[in-house]
Enzyme design. Structure first.
Site, short mmCIF file in Angstrom:
data_model
loop_
_atom_site.label_atom_id
_atom_site.label_comp_id
_atom_site.label_asym_id
_atom_site.label_seq_id
_atom_site.Cartn_x
_atom_site.Cartn_y
_atom_site.Cartn_z
N LYS A 256 -5.03 1.89 -16.94
CA LYS A 256 -3.64 1.20 -17.34
C LYS A 256 -2.87 1.96 -18.22
CE LYS A 256 -1.91 0.84 -13.25
NZ LYS A 256 -0.58 1.80 -12.43
N GLU B 196 7.75 -2.16 -15.38
CA GLU B 196 7.10 -3.64 -13.81
C GLU B 196 5.56 -3.59 -13.90
OE1 GLU B 196 7.53 -0.07 -14.39
OE2 GLU B 196 6.14 0.57 -13.10
N SER C 66 -11.29 3.17 -10.89
CA SER C 66 -9.69 2.54 -12.12
C SER C 66 -9.15 1.16 -13.15
CB SER C 66 -8.92 2.99 -11.44
OG SER C 66 -8.59 2.25 -10.36
C1 LIG Z 1 -6.74 -1.10 -11.24
C2 LIG Z 1 -6.08 0.06 -10.47
N1 LIG Z 1 -5.87 1.06 -10.20
C3 LIG Z 1 -5.40 1.66 -9.79
C4 LIG Z 1 -4.12 1.21 -9.86
C5 LIG Z 1 -2.82 2.10 -9.17
O1 LIG Z 1 -1.84 2.94 -9.73
P1 LIG Z 1 -1.49 3.94 -9.73
O2 LIG Z 1 -1.73 4.53 -8.52
O3 LIG Z 1 -0.59 4.25 -10.44
O4 LIG Z 1 -3.23 4.68 -10.65
C6 LIG Z 1 -3.16 0.08 -9.88
C7 LIG Z 1 -2.59 -0.48 -10.63
O5 LIG Z 1 -1.85 -1.45 -10.53
C8 LIG Z 1 -4.63 -0.94 -10.54
O6 LIG Z 1 -4.73 -1.77 -11.38
#
Ligand SMILES: Cc1ncc(COP(=O)(O)O)c(C=O)c1O
Lengths: 396, 267
Positions: free
Chosen positions: A92, A114, A380
């Site tokens: 993020k 948000e 992620s």
């Molecule tokens: C670690 C992590 N991965 C994925 C996401 C999902 O978001 P996005 O689909 O935009 O990657 C989030 C959202 O809070 C997250 O904290």
């Protein structure tokens, strides 16, 4: 121009999806962004500042790690793109660093955001602290409760966290409230959206900021495997920003299989799911024409997932387009499969993943893989924020 | 084609046009027709019937709440058209449907316009249907069914865009009073008089009604100085919440708003 086929057009559309379905009250802000974002973020000065912060502050490049024991377990090659090692523990921050620099250039003095899991809220509060800018984060009341450590972090970082009590009290409702705030504060405020959602130019802008993920992947894969191109890339999809970043520089390389993994919740055949592409239909939400979970009257239905970050009834228009054109494949993994996959990674590699990221890991169980396949999982985020859920489930 | 009732209203009444918004299906599912009839009886000139939506991003807490209750009560666009089927047997004033785009999109835009025309609806307000999308895809359907698309302007709308919106409008322009979501409880001092004056001096071809934050006699009378009239939403929705008989709360409310204004006699 590169990526024409899957890139946004000048009207803000990816095929039939996207656009800027904004009420007139948001017009001035969106119009300014639309006209200025490319000129600003493509300028050498901006790029220099952005790259410097990514390196020295976020800690990039994030490693591409060959997960040996996990590879052995699945009889294939698994690499993890370690976005969990970024400062603040997820992908993020790539986006919020970019957007705070943009907000500065636009002369904005107040930031709103948000958040679902709290990761985007923390990443926003972090860059606001870095720049000394006022920060307000909207968070569904249910998420405030299930992601308590992140709420405290945001407060310590100096942000004001406003719990949202409408609707299902999760990410969708927090997004509604942030949009209302922007309508009420049109002059001094920039809205840092946390994913590739919302009105044009947000989906494209956020994807560009996250595209550093696949840019690094290319050179790291070349170095480690002798080829820029893996067999497939897997990423979890809530709004879709980490997946957009992981896919971005491979969109035109059609030999690379792109797989987005949605949250099945308790199963896509149940009502308790957040697998938007698999169960949804086209509609307009949060100023974007995209795929939505809705009833036949066009009311948005409440999604469900164990992970607060994937608990969203829409999806970025880029993914709706990649789904429709078949360029990317989308599947979904259930809460239970996800928890198992998280434990497997933890005990095979000593890495505790975020619940969101574990959705992509769980997909490895469902895909046919050959021994020589190169599978890249976009990890992620880190599981630090999810310890309570894990401990409750596994009973440690 | 018969003249649209909105145009007829603005031709015969040039000031103090009293316009009221309410959410269909609130407080009770079957109140819709009764509310419309009572409003007309009490001298209201134009009514906006709100189509409830699960995610009303341009609305403040009062209309969010009424929408939530209306949906819980079972309101839908299908049901609304059913309720309004015979409305033109008893009601003469212009009626506008106001809502968000998604429920209309799922109903089917062509079908929606046709239904509106059959029902005797005169105009549509869809705040999240931007001018550009409307012109490119939906304008023909609106025109074919003699429906006016009512567009919004705000204090931040650039002059060139106001001109563009004026050109694209053919009923009236909805002047959002200030940079805000809907909500009652503003005072006269809270409004930017310079914005009101600026628009007044632009010589637009369309008349204007001022809405958002108009809640009592003072704010109504003040808005009427700068436009053809004003629109009251949240304050009326709140009045309906009082739990009194609809007939009484509507009578008391309309009296309170117009009470001391010299409203021109209805023609
Ligand atoms: C670690 C992590 N991965 C994925 C996401 C999902 O978001 P996005 O689909 O935009 O990657 C989030 C959202 O809070 C997250 O904290």
């Amino acid at each position: 121009m590169k990526y024409m086929k899957y890139n946004v057009n000048e009207k803000g559309y990816y095929g039939e999806f996207g656009g800027a379905w904004i009420p007139e009250m948001m017009y001035a802000n969106i119009d300014e962004l639309r006209h200025r974002y490319l000129e600003i973020i493509e300028s050498p000065e901006f790029k220099k500042e952005f790259d410097q912060l990514l390196k020295d502050y976020v800690g990039r490049p994030s490693p591409l790690y060959f997960a040996g024991r996990l590879s052995e377990h699945y009889g294939t090659k698994v690499y993890l793109k370690r976005e969990d090692l970024n400062h603040t523990g997820s992908h993020k921050l790539n986006n919020t660093v970019g957007q705070i620099l943009l907000a500065e250039k636009l002369g904005k003095t107040r930031i709103i955001a948000e958040t679902g899991a709290g990761q985007h809220g923390v990443a926003t509060a972090t860059v606001c602290a870095l720049k000394g800018i006022k920060c307000v984060v909207y968070m569904g009341d249910l998420d405030v409760q299930r992601q308590a450590p992140n709420v405290k972090k945001m407060k310590m970082l100096g942000a004001k966290v406003i719990p949202v009590h409408s609707g299902n009290k999760t990410l969708k409702d927090a997004t509604n409230e942030a949009m209302r705030d922007w309508i009420n504060n049109p002059e001094d405020t920039h809205y840092i959206i946390g994913s590739v959602v919302g009105p044009h130019p947000f989906p494209d802008m956020v994807a560009r900021f996250q595209s550093v993920i696949s840019k690094e992947m290319k050179s790291q894969l070349l170095e480690k495997t002798g080829s820029e191109f893996p067999t497939r890339i897997l990423a979890c999809v809530g709004g879709g920003s980490n997946a957009a970043g992981a896919f971005y520089h491979y969109l035109d390389d059609e030999q690379v299989e792109l797989i987005g993994v949605e949250a099945a919740g308790k199963g896509v055949e149940t009502k308790e799911t957040a697998a938007t592409l698999l169960v949804g239909s086209p509609g307009v939400l949060h100023a974007s024409r995209t795929m939505l979970m809705q009833n036949r009257d066009g009311q948005i239905t409440e999604p469900y997932s164990i992970s607060a970050g994937l608990d969203y009834p829409g999806i970025g228009p880029l993914h709706a387009h990649l789904f429709k054109t078949g360029r990317a494949k989308y599947m979904a993994t259930t809460d239970e499969e996800v928890l198992k996959a998280a434990l497997l990674l933890t005990q095979k590699e000593g890495i505790i993943p975020a619940l969101e990221s574990a959705h992509a890991l769980a997909a490895l169980e469902k895909i046919k893989m050959k021994p020589d396949d190169v599978n890249v999982i976009n990890l992620s985020g880190s599981g630090n924020k999810d310890m309570e859920t894990y401990l409750n489930y596994f009973g440690y | 084609m018969k003249k649209n009732r909105i145009n007829r209203l603005f031709e015969t009444k040039k000031e103090n046009i009293f316009s009221v918004y309410f959410t269909a299906g609130f407080p009770n599912l079957d109140d819709t027709v009764k509310i419309i009839q009572e409003l007309e009886k009490n001298g209201v000139d134009l009514i906006e019937i709100g189509i409830p939506f699960s995610d009303p991003t341009a609305d403040g807490p009062t209309i969010q709440h009424s929408s939530e209750i209306a949906l819980k009560n079972g309101m839908s666009l299908h049901l609304l058209f059913e309720q309004l089927k015979n409305i033109r047997e008893s009601v003469k004033i212009p009626l506008i449907l106001m809502g968000y785009f998604n429920p209309v999109m799922q109903f089917g835009l062509e079908q929606f316009c046709k239904k509106c025309s059959e029902t005797g609806i005169d105009g549509i307000i869809l705040p999240d249907l931007p001018l550009e999308e409307f012109e490119a895809h939906y304008k023909k359907n609106f025109a074919k069914n003699n429906l006016h698309n009512i567009l919004l302007i705000t204090p931040q709308t650039p002059e060139a865009r106001i001109r563009q919106i004026d050109k694209a409008s053919n009923g009236f322009i909805y002047m959002v009073s200030s940079a805000a979501t809907t909500g009652a409880g503003k005072k006269v001092e809270d409004f930017q008089q310079d914005y009101f004056e600026r628009i007044q001096q632009m010589n637009l071809k369309n008349p204007r009604l001022i809405g958002f934050g108009i809640s009592d006699h003072d704010t109504f009378a003040n808005a009427c100085k700068y436009a053809g009239g004003a629109i009251i939403g949240s304050a009326f929705v709140k009045a309906l919440q009082s739990g009194n008989e609809l007939q009484n709360s509507i009578r008391d409310f309309t009296k309170k708003i117009t009470g001391n204004t010299k409203t021109t006699a209805k023609s």
